[in-house]
Design a protein around this motif. Structure first.
Motif, short mmCIF file in Angstrom:
data_model
loop_
_atom_site.label_atom_id
_atom_site.label_comp_id
_atom_site.label_asym_id
_atom_site.label_seq_id
_atom_site.Cartn_x
_atom_site.Cartn_y
_atom_site.Cartn_z
N VAL A 108 0.86 -1.18 0.00
CA VAL A 108 0.00 0.00 0.00
C VAL A 108 0.90 1.23 0.00
O VAL A 108 1.81 1.35 0.81
CB VAL A 108 -0.93 0.01 1.22
CG1 VAL A 108 -1.72 1.31 1.29
CG2 VAL A 108 -1.89 -1.17 1.17
N ILE A 109 0.64 2.15 -0.93
CA ILE A 109 1.46 3.36 -0.98
C ILE A 109 0.65 4.61 -0.62
O ILE A 109 1.21 5.69 -0.48
CB ILE A 109 2.14 3.54 -2.35
CG1 ILE A 109 1.12 3.45 -3.48
CG2 ILE A 109 3.23 2.50 -2.53
CD1 ILE A 109 1.74 3.67 -4.86
N GLN A 110 -0.65 4.44 -0.48
CA GLN A 110 -1.50 5.51 0.05
C GLN A 110 -2.82 4.90 0.52
O GLN A 110 -3.38 4.03 -0.14
CB GLN A 110 -1.77 6.57 -1.02
CG GLN A 110 -2.55 7.78 -0.51
CD GLN A 110 -2.49 8.94 -1.47
OE1 GLN A 110 -1.54 9.72 -1.45
NE2 GLN A 110 -3.48 9.05 -2.33
N GLY A 111 -3.31 5.35 1.67
CA GLY A 111 -4.55 4.81 2.20
C GLY A 111 -4.30 3.67 3.17
O GLY A 111 -3.18 3.46 3.66
N ARG A 112 -5.36 2.93 3.45
CA ARG A 112 -5.28 1.87 4.45
C ARG A 112 -6.30 0.79 4.10
O ARG A 112 -7.38 1.08 3.59
CB ARG A 112 -5.56 2.44 5.84
CG ARG A 112 -5.26 1.53 7.00
CD ARG A 112 -5.55 2.26 8.31
NE ARG A 112 -4.65 3.37 8.52
CZ ARG A 112 -3.55 3.32 9.26
NH1 ARG A 112 -3.22 2.19 9.88
NH2 ARG A 112 -2.79 4.37 9.42
N LYS A 113 -5.94 -0.46 4.40
CA LYS A 113 -6.83 -1.58 4.09
C LYS A 113 -6.87 -2.54 5.27
O LYS A 113 -5.88 -2.70 6.00
CB LYS A 113 -6.34 -2.31 2.83
CG LYS A 113 -7.32 -3.35 2.31
CD LYS A 113 -6.92 -3.84 0.93
CE LYS A 113 -7.96 -4.82 0.39
NZ LYS A 113 -7.59 -5.32 -0.94
N ARG A 114 -8.02 -3.19 5.44
CA ARG A 114 -8.20 -4.19 6.50
C ARG A 114 -8.65 -5.50 5.86
O ARG A 114 -9.41 -5.50 4.88
CB ARG A 114 -9.23 -3.72 7.51
CG ARG A 114 -9.50 -4.70 8.63
CD ARG A 114 -10.63 -4.21 9.53
NE ARG A 114 -10.29 -2.95 10.18
CZ ARG A 114 -11.10 -1.90 10.24
NH1 ARG A 114 -12.30 -1.95 9.69
NH2 ARG A 114 -10.72 -0.80 10.85
N GLY A 115 -8.16 -6.60 6.41
CA GLY A 115 -8.56 -7.91 5.89
C GLY A 115 -8.82 -8.89 7.02
O GLY A 115 -8.44 -8.65 8.17
N ARG A 116 -9.46 -9.99 6.65
CA ARG A 116 -9.75 -11.03 7.64
C ARG A 116 -9.82 -12.37 6.94
O ARG A 116 -10.38 -12.49 5.85
CB ARG A 116 -11.09 -10.73 8.33
CG ARG A 116 -11.44 -11.71 9.45
CD ARG A 116 -12.79 -11.36 10.08
NE ARG A 116 -13.08 -12.24 11.21
CZ ARG A 116 -12.72 -12.00 12.45
NH1 ARG A 116 -12.06 -10.90 12.74
NH2 ARG A 116 -13.00 -12.85 13.43
N PHE A 117 -9.21 -13.39 7.55
CA PHE A 117 -9.40 -14.76 7.10
C PHE A 117 -9.52 -15.64 8.33
O PHE A 117 -8.79 -15.48 9.31
CB PHE A 117 -8.27 -15.23 6.18
CG PHE A 117 -6.92 -15.34 6.84
CD1 PHE A 117 -6.46 -16.55 7.31
CD2 PHE A 117 -6.11 -14.22 6.97
CE1 PHE A 117 -5.22 -16.65 7.91
CE2 PHE A 117 -4.87 -14.31 7.56
CZ PHE A 117 -4.42 -15.53 8.04
N ALA A 118 -10.51 -16.56 8.26
CA ALA A 118 -10.82 -17.40 9.43
C ALA A 118 -10.95 -16.49 10.66
O ALA A 118 -11.74 -15.56 10.66
CB ALA A 118 -9.77 -18.49 9.60
N ASP A 119 -10.12 -16.72 11.69
CA ASP A 119 -10.24 -15.93 12.92
C ASP A 119 -9.15 -14.87 13.03
O ASP A 119 -8.94 -14.29 14.09
CB ASP A 119 -10.17 -16.86 14.14
CG ASP A 119 -8.85 -17.65 14.18
OD1 ASP A 119 -8.14 -17.67 13.15
OD2 ASP A 119 -8.56 -18.26 15.22
#
Length: 297
Positions: free
Chosen positions: A53-64
């Motif tokens: 990521v070079i700008q901004g923000r991201k969230r992810g989830r897998f299983a727990d």
């Protein structure tokens, strides 16, 4: 150059060349991603690769497992993983920008010959977020700069990509596992590949273990360590993600789609779909078709 100067140049190049949500580039393994608003969670499969990521923000989830990453970090996926991802920081003035690089197994295997001979740990989790150090960021910039000099891509892109993968191998034991064909990670990767290719077919753990060249008990233990899912849970997640894509992209009835991805019972398909996505297929599909920003980035 400082990290901030490198990020500023990467952003400028990404803004020039990345006009769509996903932009394939003239460099075979390189993709640019862009979004001008936050997105709701989107279910997709992250393939083996690097996302910076070079700008901004991201969230992810897998299983727990939940994770978040931003310009000081990168995401590394060593095996294909079913993930829910959402962009949480983006605007028209400062769009979310990221760079994706697909891992080349042949290059990784060749580079392993040049690394010190070390004892590898057991296969760990197949996805992680790591600090973005300056050497790796500079190597990434050398590769991305070639988008402004397309006449040099044929000669220099492979060299820049090789340096990036070398630096990733130095820092990530899980990636070194993947690069060794007889390692646990490589064996689990073969099992994942088989499931993705045959997702609509029933299978036994014993048959999948034979494909992976592992015992059934070892496969089950290491598969769950890498993906946080059992092989059957992983297959179910892949089936439901493909079903959702089919339903969003064409006017096919839910029962027919469920059958196409391997479900014999429409009620079971609808029940498991609702458990994962929060709504039954028809209602979820109607919502998807009115929200184009649900495309994965």
């Amino acid at each position: 150059m400082t990290q901030q100067q490198i990020l500023d140049e990467l952003r400028a190049i990404a803004l020039r060349h990345g006009k769509a949500r996903r932009t394939p580039t003239a460099i075979a393994n390189l993709t640019l991603m862009r979004a001008e608003a936050p997105t709701p969670p989107v279910q997709t499969v992250y393939q083996s690769g690097l996302v910076a990521v070079i700008q901004g923000r991201k969230r992810g989830r897998f299983a727990d497992v939940e994770f978040e990453y931003h310009p000081a970090q990168y995401l590394l996926t060593t095996v294909d993983m079913p993930v829910s991802g959402e962009i949480i920081e983006a605007s028209p003035e400062q769009p979310y920008l990221s760079i994706g690089l697909t891992l080349d197994p042949a290059v990784l295997a060749a580079l392993m010959l040049d690394l010190p001979d070390v004892q590898l740990p057991d296969a760990g989790i197949g996805l992680g977020v790591y600090p973005m150090h300056t050497d790796l960021l500079e190597a990434l910039l050398r590769l991305v700069r070639l988008l402004d000099r397309p006449q040099e891509i044929g000669v220099l892109a492979a060299l820049a990509e090789r340096e990036i993968l070398y630096r990733l191998l130095l820092d990530n034991p899980a990636l070194r596992q993947l690069a060794q064909m007889d390692s646990r990670m490589a064996q689990i990767n073969r099992a994942i590949g088989w499931i993705r290719e045959n997702y609509a077919q029933p299978f036994s753990i014993e048959a999948l273990a034979a494909v992976s060249m592992m015992s059934a008990s070892s496969l089950h233990r290491h598969f769950k360590a890498v993906t946080r899912l059992s092989p059957l849970q992983f297959q179910k997640r892949i089936r439901l993600q493909i079903a959702r894509q089919m339903l969003a992209g064409q006017s096919t009835n839910a029962a027919g789609v469920g059958f196409a991805v391997g479900y014999d019972s429409p009620s079971q398909f609808s029940r498991e779909y609702r458990r994962l996505y929060g709504e039954p297929p028809a209602r979820d599909t109607a919502r998807l078709r009115t929200q184009p920003n649900l495309q994965a980035v």
